[in-house]
Write an enzyme that holds these catalytic residues in place. Structure first.
Site, PDB file in Angstrom:
ATOM      1  N   SER A   1       0.990  -1.284  -0.161  1.00 28.02           N
ATOM      2  CA  SER A   1      -0.018  -0.057  -0.053  1.00 28.02           C
ATOM      3  C   SER A   1       0.867   1.348  -0.077  1.00 28.02           C
ATOM      4  O   SER A   1       1.819   1.221   0.479  1.00 28.02           O
ATOM      5  CB  SER A   1      -0.918  -0.059   1.314  1.00 28.02           C
ATOM      6  OG  SER A   1      -1.281   1.472   1.437  1.00 28.02           O
TER       7      SER A   1
ATOM      8  N   TYR B   1      -2.135  -0.653  10.455  1.00 33.26           N
ATOM      9  CA  TYR B   1      -2.251  -1.246   9.015  1.00 33.26           C
ATOM     10  C   TYR B   1      -1.078  -0.812   8.159  1.00 33.26           C
ATOM     11  O   TYR B   1      -0.668  -1.712   7.487  1.00 33.26           O
ATOM     12  CB  TYR B   1      -3.587  -0.590   8.374  1.00 33.26           C
ATOM     13  CG  TYR B   1      -3.928  -0.666   6.860  1.00 33.26           C
ATOM     14  CD1 TYR B   1      -4.571  -1.741   6.383  1.00 33.26           C
ATOM     15  CD2 TYR B   1      -3.417   0.347   5.896  1.00 33.26           C
ATOM     16  CE1 TYR B   1      -4.519  -2.146   4.862  1.00 33.26           C
ATOM     17  CE2 TYR B   1      -3.655  -0.091   4.533  1.00 33.26           C
ATOM     18  CZ  TYR B   1      -4.349  -1.069   4.069  1.00 33.26           C
ATOM     19  OH  TYR B   1      -4.342  -1.140   2.608  1.00 33.26           O
TER      20      TYR B   1
HETATM   21  P1  NAD Z   1     -11.712  -5.660  -0.781  1.00 33.26           P
HETATM   22  O1  NAD Z   1     -12.594  -5.626   0.431  1.00 33.26           O
HETATM   23  O2  NAD Z   1     -12.316  -5.966  -2.158  1.00 33.26           O
HETATM   24  O3  NAD Z   1     -10.719  -7.039  -0.520  1.00 33.26           O
HETATM   25  C1  NAD Z   1     -10.363  -7.485   0.814  1.00 33.26           C
HETATM   26  C2  NAD Z   1     -10.317  -8.703   0.633  1.00 33.26           C
HETATM   27  O4  NAD Z   1      -9.750  -9.487   1.775  1.00 33.26           O
HETATM   28  C3  NAD Z   1     -11.825  -9.603   0.740  1.00 33.26           C
HETATM   29  O5  NAD Z   1     -12.066 -10.165  -0.413  1.00 33.26           O
HETATM   30  C4  NAD Z   1     -11.776 -10.318   2.073  1.00 33.26           C
HETATM   31  O6  NAD Z   1     -12.688 -11.476   1.787  1.00 33.26           O
HETATM   32  C5  NAD Z   1     -10.462 -10.635   2.325  1.00 33.26           C
HETATM   33  N1  NAD Z   1     -10.248 -10.859   3.636  1.00 33.26           N
HETATM   34  C6  NAD Z   1     -10.240  -9.888   4.685  1.00 33.26           C
HETATM   35  N2  NAD Z   1     -10.146 -10.622   5.844  1.00 33.26           N
HETATM   36  C7  NAD Z   1      -9.979 -12.078   5.291  1.00 33.26           C
HETATM   37  C8  NAD Z   1      -9.933 -13.342   6.168  1.00 33.26           C
HETATM   38  N3  NAD Z   1      -9.517 -12.909   7.700  1.00 33.26           N
HETATM   39  N4  NAD Z   1      -9.778 -14.428   5.557  1.00 33.26           N
HETATM   40  C9  NAD Z   1      -9.866 -14.419   4.259  1.00 33.26           C
HETATM   41  N5  NAD Z   1     -10.008 -13.341   3.440  1.00 33.26           N
HETATM   42  C10 NAD Z   1     -10.139 -11.996   4.054  1.00 33.26           C
HETATM   43  O7  NAD Z   1     -10.714  -4.500  -0.742  1.00 33.26           O
HETATM   44  P2  NAD Z   1      -9.455  -4.206  -1.574  1.00 33.26           P
HETATM   45  O8  NAD Z   1      -9.170  -2.722  -1.370  1.00 33.26           O
HETATM   46  O9  NAD Z   1      -9.557  -4.636  -2.994  1.00 33.26           O
HETATM   47  O10 NAD Z   1      -8.315  -4.867  -0.832  1.00 33.26           O
HETATM   48  C11 NAD Z   1      -7.345  -5.706  -1.487  1.00 33.26           C
HETATM   49  C12 NAD Z   1      -5.908  -5.244  -1.071  1.00 33.26           C
HETATM   50  O11 NAD Z   1      -5.538  -4.049  -1.354  1.00 33.26           O
HETATM   51  C13 NAD Z   1      -5.699  -5.354   0.630  1.00 33.26           C
HETATM   52  O12 NAD Z   1      -4.519  -5.985   0.892  1.00 33.26           O
HETATM   53  C14 NAD Z   1      -5.759  -3.702   0.897  1.00 33.26           C
HETATM   54  O13 NAD Z   1      -4.992  -3.504   1.985  1.00 33.26           O
HETATM   55  C15 NAD Z   1      -5.052  -3.507  -0.201  1.00 33.26           C
HETATM   56  N6  NAD Z   1      -5.097  -1.917  -0.622  1.00 33.26           N
HETATM   57  C16 NAD Z   1      -6.165  -1.233  -0.900  1.00 33.26           C
HETATM   58  C17 NAD Z   1      -6.185   0.131  -1.259  1.00 33.26           C
HETATM   59  C18 NAD Z   1      -7.442   0.687  -1.365  1.00 33.26           C
HETATM   60  O14 NAD Z   1      -7.603   2.137  -1.563  1.00 33.26           O
HETATM   61  N7  NAD Z   1      -8.586   0.007  -1.809  1.00 33.26           N
HETATM   62  C19 NAD Z   1      -5.093   0.920  -1.050  1.00 33.26           C
HETATM   63  C20 NAD Z   1      -3.947   0.191  -0.795  1.00 33.26           C
HETATM   64  C21 NAD Z   1      -3.680  -1.323  -0.470  1.00 33.26           C
END
Ligand code: NAD
Length: 281
Positions: A173, A186
């Site tokens: 991130s 985080y």
């Molecule tokens: P999202 O909510 O679509 O994805 C999060 C996923 O994590 C979900 O599919 C969920 O099922 C899974 N998850 C969470 N806890 C879990 C557990 N205990 N067991 C199994 N699965 C679990 O959101 P996203 O933003 O696409 O997130 C994906 C990645 O991107 C994450 O690592 C997040 O930190 C990272 N990220 C997102 C952003 C943003 O702005 N959206 C920015 C930087 C990094």
């Protein structure tokens, strides 16, 4: 005045309920069989960035397994999007905080497809807190177990099957690279993911297994509407140089690149997809 997109009260959020719906692939995307014959496991593959990765990988010819916590509606939708391109998508529901589950998930993928070529460690959660003292031991435990311990569990389990030419891609991130006052725990896990990526890359270089990461900036996904308050959701992405949030469709192609042979001389690196840094003055 523009309507604020609806906040969801529970993580993981549900993509099917998001307004506006995230874009997971651009109409203009042209595939060219870059992952033909590959098997990929994507954690958090049901929604958000993980769905974009799943759909792009399927378009490029890979068969998939996606791991998710409990969002059946989103998982089934991603499965049908993948199947629409003639590819397979095994759904594996469970908690990545549990080492045993992660090990079994990897075994299941190999049992189904006979191999594992690409591991995408992407599942994550975040719990914003204004005060560092509000980060109680339970939150700390959940954040670290979900965001970084699980990346170790999956990488360790995958080692029994990965061979020369295979690869791991971790989702870090932008918060690992700039301060994030309300996401101290985080952002610490995301810093750990970046370092994990570099160290695992050099550890596995002799086996010819590449390890890289993507560090997204603000991206419109269920994580955002289920973890931030209404004001933060409304202003989401305004802090970037482009003054907008990204769409998952703008992330998927980078994962394809890192997973494909086009990235054969790249390991231990992070691709930053964040709408540009704001420079003051
Ligand atoms: P999202 O909510 O679509 O994805 C999060 C996923 O994590 C979900 O599919 C969920 O099922 C899974 N998850 C969470 N806890 C879990 C557990 N205990 N067991 C199994 N699965 C679990 O959101 P996203 O933003 O696409 O997130 C994906 C990645 O991107 C994450 O690592 C997040 O930190 C990272 N990220 C997102 C952003 C943003 O702005 N959206 C920015 C930087 C990094």
């Amino acid at each position: 005045m523009a309507k604020t997109p609806a906040k969801q009260n529970k993580q993981p959020g549900i993509e099917a309920k998001m307004q506006p719906a995230p874009e997971y692939i651009k109409d203009s995307y042209r595939a060219s069989g870059k992952l033909s014959g590959k098997i990929a496991l994507i954690t958090g593959g049901d929604s958000g960035i993980g769905r974009a990765v799943s759909v792009h990988f399927a378009r490029e010819g890979a068969d998939l397994a996606i791991v998710y916590l409990d969002e059946d509606v989103d998982a089934k939708e991603t499965q049908s999007l993948v199947e629409a391109f003639g590819r397979k998508c095994l759904l594996i529901k469970g908690d990545v905080k549990k080492a045993d589950f992660c090990k079994k998930a990897v075994k299941k993928v190999v049992g189904e497809y006979g191999k594992l070529n690409v591991l995408v460690n992407n599942a994550g959660m975040q719990f914003p807190q204004k005060n560092v003292k509000a980060i109680d031991p339970e939150q700390l435990d959940t954040t670290f177990r979900t965001n970084i311990f699980a990346y170790f569990y999956f990488a360790e389990a995958a080692m029994d099957y990965m061979k020369a030419g295979d690869c791991i891609i971790n989702t870090s991130s932008v918060t690992a690279y700039r301060s994030s006052p309300s996401l101290i725990d985080y952002s610490s896990t995301k810093g750990a993911i970046t370092t994990f990526t570099r160290s695992l890359a050099t550890n596995l270089v002799e086996k010819q297994i590449r390890v890289n990461a993507v560090a997204p900036g603000p991206v419109w996904t269920p994580l955002i509407v289920s973890s931030f308050d209404e004001k933060k959701i409304k202003d989401f992405g305004n802090e970037t140089a482009m003054k907008r949030a990204g769409q998952p469709s703008e992330l998927g192609p980078a994962y394809v690149f890192l997973a494909s042979d086009d990235a054969s001389f790249i390991t231990g690196q992070v691709i930053h997809i964040n709408g540009g840094e704001v420079v003051n003055g």
